[in-house]
Design a protein around this motif. Structure first.
Motif, PDB file in Angstrom:
ATOM      1  N   VAL A   1       0.757  -1.279  -0.026  1.00  0.00           N
ATOM      2  CA  VAL A   1      -0.004  -0.115   0.064  1.00  0.00           C
ATOM      3  C   VAL A   1       0.881   1.343   0.039  1.00  0.00           C
ATOM      4  O   VAL A   1       0.508   2.120  -0.728  1.00  0.00           O
ATOM      5  N   GLU A   2       2.022   1.319   0.843  1.00  0.00           N
ATOM      6  CA  GLU A   2       2.874   2.484   0.982  1.00  0.00           C
ATOM      7  C   GLU A   2       3.373   2.791  -0.396  1.00  0.00           C
ATOM      8  O   GLU A   2       3.506   4.130  -0.978  1.00  0.00           O
ATOM      9  N   LYS A   3       3.878   1.719  -1.171  1.00  0.00           N
ATOM     10  CA  LYS A   3       4.468   1.867  -2.433  1.00  0.00           C
ATOM     11  C   LYS A   3       3.553   2.619  -3.250  1.00  0.00           C
ATOM     12  O   LYS A   3       3.704   3.387  -4.196  1.00  0.00           O
ATOM     13  N   ASN A   4       2.219   2.089  -3.385  1.00  0.00           N
ATOM     14  CA  ASN A   4       1.219   2.348  -4.114  1.00  0.00           C
ATOM     15  C   ASN A   4       0.724   4.116  -3.726  1.00  0.00           C
ATOM     16  O   ASN A   4       0.636   4.954  -4.677  1.00  0.00           O
ATOM     17  N   ARG A   5       0.743   4.347  -2.602  1.00  0.00           N
ATOM     18  CA  ARG A   5       0.462   5.732  -2.276  1.00  0.00           C
ATOM     19  C   ARG A   5       1.496   6.860  -2.670  1.00  0.00           C
ATOM     20  O   ARG A   5       1.248   7.978  -3.033  1.00  0.00           O
ATOM     21  N   ALA A   6       2.625   6.240  -2.658  1.00  0.00           N
ATOM     22  CA  ALA A   6       3.983   7.143  -2.769  1.00  0.00           C
ATOM     23  C   ALA A   6       3.763   7.309  -4.168  1.00  0.00           C
ATOM     24  O   ALA A   6       3.858   8.681  -4.826  1.00  0.00           O
ATOM     25  N   GLU A   7       3.227   6.631  -5.080  1.00  0.00           N
ATOM     26  CA  GLU A   7       3.023   6.858  -6.447  1.00  0.00           C
ATOM     27  C   GLU A   7       2.109   7.729  -6.724  1.00  0.00           C
ATOM     28  O   GLU A   7       1.969   8.749  -7.860  1.00  0.00           O
ATOM     29  N   GLY A   8       0.845   7.601  -6.005  1.00  0.00           N
ATOM     30  CA  GLY A   8      -0.362   8.436  -6.158  1.00  0.00           C
ATOM     31  C   GLY A   8       0.287   9.854  -5.753  1.00  0.00           C
ATOM     32  O   GLY A   8      -0.429  10.615  -6.443  1.00  0.00           O
ATOM     33  N   ARG A   9       1.043   9.999  -4.769  1.00  0.00           N
ATOM     34  CA  ARG A   9       1.088  11.470  -4.434  1.00  0.00           C
ATOM     35  C   ARG A   9       2.186  12.227  -5.402  1.00  0.00           C
ATOM     36  O   ARG A   9       2.080  13.289  -5.663  1.00  0.00           O
ATOM     37  N   LYS A  10       3.053  11.441  -6.001  1.00  0.00           N
ATOM     38  CA  LYS A  10       3.590  11.855  -7.236  1.00  0.00           C
ATOM     39  C   LYS A  10       2.670  12.384  -8.231  1.00  0.00           C
ATOM     40  O   LYS A  10       3.105  13.355  -8.856  1.00  0.00           O
ATOM     41  N   ILE A  11       1.939  11.486  -8.653  1.00  0.00           N
ATOM     42  CA  ILE A  11       0.874  11.951  -9.695  1.00  0.00           C
ATOM     43  C   ILE A  11       0.353  13.401  -9.523  1.00  0.00           C
ATOM     44  O   ILE A  11       0.138  14.449 -10.125  1.00  0.00           O
ATOM     45  N   MET A  12      -0.220  13.287  -8.068  1.00  0.00           N
ATOM     46  CA  MET A  12      -0.971  14.555  -7.745  1.00  0.00           C
ATOM     47  C   MET A  12      -0.099  15.878  -7.818  1.00  0.00           C
ATOM     48  O   MET A  12      -0.346  17.007  -8.032  1.00  0.00           O
ATOM     49  N   GLU A  13       1.051  15.660  -7.186  1.00  0.00           N
ATOM     50  CA  GLU A  13       2.068  16.751  -7.174  1.00  0.00           C
ATOM     51  C   GLU A  13       2.349  17.357  -8.578  1.00  0.00           C
ATOM     52  O   GLU A  13       2.567  18.116  -8.799  1.00  0.00           O
ATOM     53  N   LYS A  14       2.455  16.277  -9.537  1.00  0.00           N
ATOM     54  CA  LYS A  14       2.710  16.761 -10.751  1.00  0.00           C
ATOM     55  C   LYS A  14       1.388  17.803 -11.417  1.00  0.00           C
ATOM     56  O   LYS A  14       1.799  18.693 -12.161  1.00  0.00           O
ATOM     57  N   LEU A  15       0.249  17.377 -10.844  1.00  0.00           N
ATOM     58  CA  LEU A  15      -0.815  17.999 -11.182  1.00  0.00           C
ATOM     59  C   LEU A  15      -1.138  19.463 -10.522  1.00  0.00           C
ATOM     60  O   LEU A  15      -2.145  20.153 -10.544  1.00  0.00           O
ATOM     61  N   GLY A  16      -0.093  19.586  -9.518  1.00  0.00           N
ATOM     62  CA  GLY A  16      -0.115  20.953  -8.743  1.00  0.00           C
ATOM     63  C   GLY A  16      -0.868  21.001  -7.257  1.00  0.00           C
ATOM     64  O   GLY A  16      -1.137  21.791  -6.671  1.00  0.00           O
ATOM     65  N   TYR A  17      -1.056  19.517  -7.082  1.00  0.00           N
ATOM     66  CA  TYR A  17      -1.697  19.540  -5.430  1.00  0.00           C
ATOM     67  C   TYR A  17      -0.649  18.914  -4.697  1.00  0.00           C
ATOM     68  O   TYR A  17       0.475  18.481  -5.035  1.00  0.00           O
ATOM     69  N   GLY A  18      -1.008  19.234  -3.393  1.00  0.00           N
ATOM     70  CA  GLY A  18      -0.013  18.830  -2.304  1.00  0.00           C
ATOM     71  C   GLY A  18      -0.617  18.989  -0.772  1.00  0.00           C
ATOM     72  O   GLY A  18      -2.212  19.187  -0.714  1.00  0.00           O
ATOM     73  N   PRO A  19      -0.067  18.939   0.120  1.00  0.00           N
ATOM     74  CA  PRO A  19      -0.456  18.814   1.621  1.00  0.00           C
ATOM     75  C   PRO A  19      -1.256  20.131   1.828  1.00  0.00           C
ATOM     76  O   PRO A  19      -2.264  20.198   2.592  1.00  0.00           O
TER      77      PRO A  19
END
Length: 529
Positions: free
Chosen positions: A348-366
């Motif tokens: 799960v952690e590997k999957n979520r790390a990939e998901g966060r990278k995708i969202m960061e490229k789209l301009g989203y973050g914490p």
């Protein structure tokens, strides 16, 4: 011509010894349901809230044996058809019909009623029109229905389809009459079934009474059934343990509540069963930002399926692909194949790390999360996992708000794609790819709530349907399952299990393990008191 249904027909005629002599007749069984039925017309609805209280009003041509938990071709028994046969090319299915069935208003049942029903379902009827037709996709291969007198009917298929008989055995496949308008079937239905409708009070109760002219001798055992509408789980359970209800709503007792039931009613019989019902994520692919496949991918990668299972069912549900997993399901993707699919493995952690990278490229973050409303049906199977979903989405920079939708509005809302993201459960009418694929993933299906469309994969739907070799068909099915998961067509979160409880005096009821829609005829249930 291959003749089928002989053993079942013999049993139905009482020529095989059974313990029926020990069964008692009489009494009114009392139970509750959680949701108000949108209507009494099974062919127009897509919910147990309609099937459970009203299945006993109707008959099918054939029906799954109500005493065998796993539905399959081998458990199909005669109902309004006393026997059936396939043509040598597998394209024509002929039924010989019973000659003593009557509609609740006294009119005789004939082959014309069968033809009328499937003409209605395929849009060929000039007089009988459905307001909604959620299972029209089941009959994509049905060319026409013909009759030969009053006691014989033939279904003519475009190509061989071994599982067509499975579709007809579902609780979703009753025979309607030619002479009763579909509008009447929504509130004052007429069937041939073991029970007649005595009262239907929306949002309050439903009362069924014994059909004294039922064509199956000695059935039903009960004088009637009374269903109370009780939305609150705690109130419903209290009513059961106090003896107000003989049986709970089928699959209506969550795993955590089972301990409470047994603590307060130690002699209660409780069974946990899989339901061929999966919790899934639905995304409107036409609604921004979910028209972006990267956003959809990030949401998929946020999911911790084990957490859902541990919290909601205390580990008693299953992970799986598009078809219900073994051992309850017949067609499920093997675990070793499932674990290899990106986004579905145990890391799960590997999957979520990939998901966060995708969202960061789209301009989203914490500090800049994507805000959205998570729509779901206001029902116990939906609400709890929706809350968990919202919490898990935070891991990949989504901020969700729960949007609860009344049951009467939910299916119409998602069918017209009036939502952006939703937590859904998909209950399959039968455990067969012909139902699941064509109903939920075909491009033009009314129940393809996400708008997913792949003409290439849809060709495989047709190919597996025609395959008569079981092992060859399974390999095609597994290939389709893998492709649908990889495409994120409708991300599966978990395959649900839930409990049903009844007091010891209730006899003859068996929860099904691969469809929650097929076991509510109740004609063999009796009360030992």
């Amino acid at each position: 011509m291959r003749i089928c249904g002989v053993l079942g027909a013999v049993a139905a005629l009482g020529l095989i010894a059974t313990p029926a002599l020990a069964q008692k007749s009489g009494g009114v069984m009392k139970m509750y349901i959680h949701d108000n039925p949108p209507s009494a017309s099974i062919h127009e609805e897509a919910t147990t809230s309609t099937v459970v209280p009203f299945m006993g009003l109707y008959n099918n041509l054939v029906l799954f044996d109500q005493q065998i938990p796993q539905n399959s071709l081998e458990t199909i028994r005669p109902d309004l058809a006393e026997s059936w046969s396939w043509s040598d090319d597998g394209k024509n299915l002929t039924f010989k019909l019973v000659d003593n069935a009557k509609w609740h208003d006294g009119k005789p049942f004939t082959a014309a009623d069968v033809k009328c029903t499937w003409d209605m379902l395929t849009g060929k009827s000039e007089t009988q029109k459905l307001r909604k037709n959620p299972r029209a996709s089941w009959y994509w291969n049905l060319d026409k229905v013909t009759t030969n007198g009053d006691r014989e009917v033939t279904f003519h298929l475009g190509q061989p389809q071994p599982s067509f008989l499975v579709l007809l055995a579902s609780g979703y496949s009753p025979v309607y009459s030619c002479h009763v308008p579909t509008a009447q079937m929504r509130t004052k239905p007429i069937g041939t079934g073991p029970f007649k409708l005595a009262e239907f009070r929306q949002k309050e109760s439903i009362k069924l009474t014994r059909n004294k002219d039922y064509f199956k001798k000695g059935k039903p055992r009960l004088d009637g059934i009374e269903f109370s509408l009780v939305p609150a789980r705690g109130t419903a359970i209290l009513g059961f343990v106090s003896g107000r209800y003989d049986i709970t709503s089928p699959y209506g007792v969550t795993i955590p509540l089972l301990k409470d039931v047994k603590a307060q009613a130690a002699d209660a019989v409780c069974k946990v069963a899989a339901m061929n019902n999966n919790t899934n994520l639905i995304l409107n692919r036409d609604a921004p930002p979910f028209d972006n496949p990267e956003v959809r991918r990030a949401m998929l990668l946020s999911l911790d399926r084990k957490a859902f299972i541990d919290i909601i069912t205390q580990g008693q549900s299953d992970v799986g692909g598009v078809m219900e997993p073994a051992p309850n399901g017949v067609w499920g993707l093997p675990k070793e194949m499932y674990d290899q699919i990106s986004g579905y493995g145990p890391d799960v952690e590997k999957n979520r790390a990939e998901g966060r990278k995708i969202m960061e490229k789209l301009g989203y973050g914490p500090d800049n999360k994507l805000k959205l409303k998570v729509s779901t049906r206001n029902h116990l199977l939906y609400r709890d996992p929706a809350v968990i979903l919202i919490d898990q989405l935070k891991e990949v920079y989504f901020e969700g708000e729960l949007d609860l939708v009344d049951t009467a509005l939910w299916y119409a809302k998602v069918a017209r794609k009036d939502y952006a993201i939703g937590l859904n459960t998909t209950g399959n009418g039968v455990d067969d790819p012909d139902q699941n694929y064509f109903e939920n993933y075909a491009c033009k299906s009314e129940r393809n709530y996400t708008g997913y469309c792949s003409p290439e994969i849809e060709k495989l739907f047709v190919a597996q349907s025609a395959e008569r070799d079981l092992e060859k068909r399974k390999k095609i099915v597994w290939d389709i399952d893998r492709k649908l998961l990889e495409d994120g067509a409708r991300p599966v979160i978990m395959w649900n299990a839930s409990g049903t409880c009844w007091h010891p005096h209730v006899k003859g009821y068996a929860p099904m393990v691969n469809s929650l829609y097929n076991g509510s005829r109740f004609e063999e249930v009796w009360l030992d008191k």
